[in-house]
Structures are given as C-alpha cells and as structure tokens.
Write an enzyme that holds these catalytic residues in place. Structure first.
Site, PDB file in Angstrom:
ATOM      1  N   GLY A   2       0.795  -1.237   0.000  1.00 26.03           N
ATOM      2  CA  GLY A   2       0.000   0.000   0.000  1.00 26.03           C
ATOM      3  C   GLY A   2       0.819   1.274   0.000  1.00 26.03           C
ATOM      4  O   GLY A   2       0.271   2.357  -0.206  1.00 26.03           O
TER       5      GLY A   2
ATOM      6  N   VAL B  11       2.626   1.789 -15.644  1.00 23.38           N
ATOM      7  CA  VAL B  11       1.972   2.742 -14.739  1.00 23.38           C
ATOM      8  C   VAL B  11       2.949   3.880 -14.432  1.00 23.38           C
ATOM      9  O   VAL B  11       4.155   3.653 -14.351  1.00 23.38           O
ATOM     10  CB  VAL B  11       1.609   2.067 -13.395  1.00 23.38           C
ATOM     11  CG1 VAL B  11       0.681   2.963 -12.585  1.00 23.38           C
ATOM     12  CG2 VAL B  11       0.997   0.701 -13.605  1.00 23.38           C
TER      13      VAL B  11
ATOM     14  N   GLY C 108       3.345   1.887  -2.091  1.00 20.50           N
ATOM     15  CA  GLY C 108       3.985   2.097  -3.390  1.00 20.50           C
ATOM     16  C   GLY C 108       3.185   2.982  -4.326  1.00 20.50           C
ATOM     17  O   GLY C 108       2.187   3.605  -3.938  1.00 20.50           O
TER      18      GLY C 108
ATOM     19  N   ARG D  99       4.398   2.584 -26.707  1.00 22.98           N
ATOM     20  CA  ARG D  99       3.949   2.050 -25.419  1.00 22.98           C
ATOM     21  C   ARG D  99       2.584   2.613 -25.043  1.00 22.98           C
ATOM     22  O   ARG D  99       2.207   3.696 -25.465  1.00 22.98           O
ATOM     23  CB  ARG D  99       4.932   2.443 -24.291  1.00 22.98           C
ATOM     24  CG  ARG D  99       6.330   1.842 -24.410  1.00 22.98           C
ATOM     25  CD  ARG D  99       6.353   0.343 -24.135  1.00 22.98           C
ATOM     26  NE  ARG D  99       7.706  -0.206 -24.213  1.00 22.98           N
ATOM     27  CZ  ARG D  99       8.253  -0.712 -25.313  1.00 22.98           C
ATOM     28  NH1 ARG D  99       7.567  -0.760 -26.440  1.00 22.98           N
ATOM     29  NH2 ARG D  99       9.484  -1.197 -25.293  1.00 22.98           N
TER      30      ARG D  99
ATOM     31  N   HIS E 119      11.304   3.010 -14.222  1.00 29.47           N
ATOM     32  CA  HIS E 119      10.656   2.793 -15.514  1.00 29.47           C
ATOM     33  C   HIS E 119      10.824   4.031 -16.389  1.00 29.47           C
ATOM     34  O   HIS E 119      11.386   5.035 -15.956  1.00 29.47           O
ATOM     35  CB  HIS E 119       9.180   2.451 -15.297  1.00 29.47           C
ATOM     36  CG  HIS E 119       8.961   1.106 -14.686  1.00 29.47           C
ATOM     37  ND1 HIS E 119       8.416   0.930 -13.434  1.00 29.47           N
ATOM     38  CD2 HIS E 119       9.232  -0.140 -15.156  1.00 29.47           C
ATOM     39  CE1 HIS E 119       8.358  -0.366 -13.163  1.00 29.47           C
ATOM     40  NE2 HIS E 119       8.843  -1.033 -14.185  1.00 29.47           N
TER      41      HIS E 119
ATOM     42  N   LYS F 141      15.591  12.772 -15.169  1.00 27.60           N
ATOM     43  CA  LYS F 141      16.626  13.286 -16.084  1.00 27.60           C
ATOM     44  C   LYS F 141      16.308  14.717 -16.519  1.00 27.60           C
ATOM     45  O   LYS F 141      17.194  15.571 -16.624  1.00 27.60           O
ATOM     46  CB  LYS F 141      16.648  12.417 -17.353  1.00 27.60           C
ATOM     47  CG  LYS F 141      17.748  11.396 -17.413  1.00 27.60           C
ATOM     48  CD  LYS F 141      17.680  10.747 -18.787  1.00 27.60           C
ATOM     49  CE  LYS F 141      18.927  10.083 -19.185  1.00 27.60           C
ATOM     50  NZ  LYS F 141      18.807   9.436 -20.504  1.00 27.60           N
TER      51      LYS F 141
ATOM     52  N   THR G 268      -0.828  -2.069 -17.880  1.00 30.40           N
ATOM     53  CA  THR G 268       0.334  -1.723 -18.715  1.00 30.40           C
ATOM     54  C   THR G 268       1.253  -0.817 -17.887  1.00 30.40           C
ATOM     55  O   THR G 268       1.106  -0.759 -16.677  1.00 30.40           O
ATOM     56  CB  THR G 268      -0.107  -0.983 -19.996  1.00 30.40           C
ATOM     57  OG1 THR G 268      -1.086  -0.009 -19.635  1.00 30.40           O
ATOM     58  CG2 THR G 268      -0.685  -1.918 -21.017  1.00 30.40           C
TER      59      THR G 268
ATOM     60  N   TYR H 213      10.561 -12.854 -12.657  1.00 25.07           N
ATOM     61  CA  TYR H 213       9.393 -12.036 -12.297  1.00 25.07           C
ATOM     62  C   TYR H 213       8.160 -12.525 -13.050  1.00 25.07           C
ATOM     63  O   TYR H 213       7.078 -12.668 -12.474  1.00 25.07           O
ATOM     64  CB  TYR H 213       9.724 -10.589 -12.674  1.00 25.07           C
ATOM     65  CG  TYR H 213       8.612  -9.573 -12.523  1.00 25.07           C
ATOM     66  CD1 TYR H 213       8.323  -9.007 -11.282  1.00 25.07           C
ATOM     67  CD2 TYR H 213       7.889  -9.135 -13.628  1.00 25.07           C
ATOM     68  CE1 TYR H 213       7.336  -8.036 -11.148  1.00 25.07           C
ATOM     69  CE2 TYR H 213       6.890  -8.164 -13.503  1.00 25.07           C
ATOM     70  CZ  TYR H 213       6.617  -7.627 -12.258  1.00 25.07           C
ATOM     71  OH  TYR H 213       5.643  -6.674 -12.138  1.00 25.07           O
TER      72      TYR H 213
ATOM     73  N   ASP I 228      17.172   0.284 -28.569  1.00 26.20           N
ATOM     74  CA  ASP I 228      15.738   0.385 -28.302  1.00 26.20           C
ATOM     75  C   ASP I 228      15.292  -0.909 -27.621  1.00 26.20           C
ATOM     76  O   ASP I 228      15.864  -1.957 -27.866  1.00 26.20           O
ATOM     77  CB  ASP I 228      14.956   0.486 -29.622  1.00 26.20           C
ATOM     78  CG  ASP I 228      14.964   1.900 -30.171  1.00 26.20           C
ATOM     79  OD1 ASP I 228      15.148   2.844 -29.382  1.00 26.20           O
ATOM     80  OD2 ASP I 228      14.775   2.053 -31.398  1.00 26.20           O
TER      81      ASP I 228
END
Ligand code: NDP
Length: 318
Positions: free
Chosen positions: A13, A170, A15, A212, A183, A191, A168, A140, A274
């Site tokens: 909870g 998040v 995260g 994506r 991610h 960045k 997908t 995973y 890529d």
C-alpha cells in the site's frame, strides 16, 4: 453487495499503485468500506508466519494484493532467481492466508510485461501462458503468471473468489524515479529535472520510436476499485488505455520536456539500444464493462506527475 461491511487490506500500500488507490477511494468513498494500507514495515510477506499474523490482526474481508519485488531491466537480468523466489513466496503467503482467513475476494496484480515474448498483437487476457516470457525478466514473469494459476486452483478446490488485473506501464506520484532502475516515465522526469537545472536538453536513449501504452496511476486506481467492487470473473482483466492512445517514447519525452519548459528540448541518442518495438495490449474486455471510462489525457497526467516530483523532490524515491 450493497452495505455489507468490507475490510480491505492493501498489500504494497505504500507504493506507486497503493498510494493512488488511497487517493482514488477518498474521491469515491463508500460508507461500508474500511481500507488498510500495508508497507513492508508491517511485516515481511515472504514470511508465512508474519503474513498470517497480519491477516489475523486485521481480519480482512477483501484483499488488494500489490506487494511485489519490482525492478528495472538490469536488476531483473541480474537477479532472476530472487525475483522468482521472492514473488512466489509473497504471492503464496498472501493467497494462502486469504483462503485460511476466509477472505471473500482477492484482487492481485500481474503486468503486461509477463506475456510471451513471441506473440501476435494486440495481446489479450487469453494469451498469458502461450509461450516463454522475455528472457530478461523470466523470474518475475513466471512468478506473476503463477498467480493466475493459483487463482483458478483456489477457485476450483475451495470456491475462492481470487482474481487478477493486468496493468500496462503505470506512472504517477510516489513512483520510483531512480535514473538507472526506474521505468521510462519516472526515469525521464528525473533526467529532465537535472537537464533543467543544468540548462541542457533532455537526452533520450534509443531512436524514440518504440510504442507504449501508459496508464496514469489514478486512472489505474479507479479501475482497481471497479474490479474490487464489481468484477466477478476469476480470469484476469487487462487495465490499459485504448490501442489508439499508444504513444512513442519520443512523444512522451517531448511531453516531459514541455512540462519542464526545457529551453533545449530533447535529443535522441540512437547509439543506445531500443527495447521491444511495441507491446500493444487490447482493452476490449475492459471496454465491454466500462465503455465510457475516461482516461486522463497523457499530457495532463505527465504535468501532474512532474508537478508532484518538483514539489516532493527531497522525499521522492530516486
Ligand atoms: P512499488 O515498488 O511502488 O511498491 C511495492 C510495494 O510492495 C511497496 O509497498 C513495498 O513496501 C511492498 N513490498 C515489497 N516487498 C515486500 C515484502 N517482502 N513484504 C511486504 N511488502 C513488500 O510497486 P508498484 O506500486 O509500482 O507496483 C504494485 C504492483 O503493480 C506490483 O505487483 C507490480 O508488479 C504491479 N505492476 C506495476 C507496474 C508499474 O509500471 N509500476 C506495471 C504493471 C504491474 P515498502 O514501501 O515498505 O518497500
């Protein structure tokens, strides 16, 4: 279903997804629902005794199971065994305690990145077990796929109502903004924050062409609440934006640069590799249930996330 009292235990909870669910349930509250948000400080879910103690303490009627060992590409590649074992242990403990303590419904979380590597597009819910996952994150992936097997086995043998959602990519507030291990969106936001300070362009690895589907954490949280409250199937459901909302990494980077008002924009470094060109997932099943659900436009969701990161720079995970 209406007014029976529900005690909803949310594992993981603290995260990205858990915190979004906390916000979404405040925006759409139900009188009969009490939520409990757990973090690893409440107990290590790899440990069966600790897990059972948590369940005995809170006596949940419902569970949203988010807790997982989650990591970026390189962490996965180096630690496939840890991802496999830790996630198998966490999932088995949560599902077995849910069964033993008579939980009425448990909604766990898979991911579109656990689907077969060689597949046809768009990916749908029936294809999870159709072939090996990508070799980089097989630990995973197989642990996550097993949740679907467990859900069906608990249902068949004990009549449990355990199901799963498949999001997908998040992003949103409270994400992991680590430059190496985050991610795509949180990594680029961090960045861009540095680029802004240094008066430089945002350097994006790769050609910027891969496509994506990104889902804002608050939209995902609203859909999680729908699944918790109304979805009756054992089979999982993909929670994703429409196929027409697929965007290129270059477009996402530009939106992030715009949100920071970067004077020098973005620069693509196509000497870097890529990832997979696309991983398009179908949300046809979701649209069958919620044809009118409005996803937040990507531009607005990115602006909100950038604003959160700017305001919370000191405390953000990074
Ligand atoms: P986060 O990394 O943000 O949060 C992970 C949560 O799990 C934290 O609350 C963490 O607690 C908890 N946790 C980890 N290990 C343990 C443990 N051994 N015992 C108890 N709690 C533990 O993850 P997300 O919110 O991003 O992900 C939530 C779920 O969504 C996961 O199941 C993930 O696989 C899935 N998912 C995520 C996607 C994404 O793009 N982020 C995409 C698709 C699926 P603490 O804060 O104390 O460390």
């Amino acid at each position: 279903m209406g007014s029976e009292k529900k005690i909803i235990l949310v594992t993981g909870g603290s995260g990205l997804v858990g915190q979004a669910i906390k916000q979404a349930k405040q925006q759409d509250p139900r009188e009969n629902e009490t939520f409990i948000f757990l973090s690893s400080k409440d107990g290590d879910l790899k440990d069966p005794a600790a897990t059972q103690r948590i369940f005995e303490r809170y006596k949940p009627t419902h569970v949203i199971h988010l807790a997982a060992m989650v990591g970026g590409l390189f962490n996965n590649m180096k630690h496939n065994l840890d991802f496999l074992r830790n996630n198998i242990l966490i999932n088995d403990n949560v599902l077995q305690s849910s069964y033993k303590l008579g939980v009425k419904k448990c909604v766990s979380c898979l991911s579109t990145c656990v689907f077969p590597d060689k597949t046809t597009y768009p990916i749908d819910e029936t294809m999870i077990h159709n072939g090996p996952p990508h070799s980089s994150n097989f630990g995973y992936s197989y642990a996550k796929r097993l949740i679907d097997i467990q859900n069906h086995a608990y249902n068949q043998q004990h009549g449990c109502h355990f199901t799963a959602v498949i999001p997908t990519n998040v992003f949103g507030a409270c994400d992991n903004f680590n430059l190496e291990d985050g991610h795509v969106i949180p990594g680029l936001i961090h960045k861009a924050y540095i680029a802004k300070k240094e008066g430089k362009p945002l350097v994006v690895y790769g050609s910027g062409k891969p496509l994506r589907q990104f889902i804002y954490s608050i939209d995902l949280a609203k859909l999680f609440l729908f699944v918790l409250r109304e979805y009756e199937e054992i089979d999982p459901i993909i929670l994703s934006v429409d196929e027409s909302s697929e965007v290129s990494i270059g477009q996402v980077a530009q939106l992030i640069a715009d949100a920071f008002q970067l004077e020098h924009g973005i620069v693509l470094d196509d000497t870097k590799a890529d990832g997979q060109y696309k991983k398009t997932a179908s949300n046809k099943k979701l649209r069958g249930y919620l044809p009118d659900f409005q996803f937040m436009p990507l531009k607005d969701a990115i602006e909100r996330t950038v604003q959160w990161f700017n305001l919370n720079y000191n405390v953000a995970r990074k």
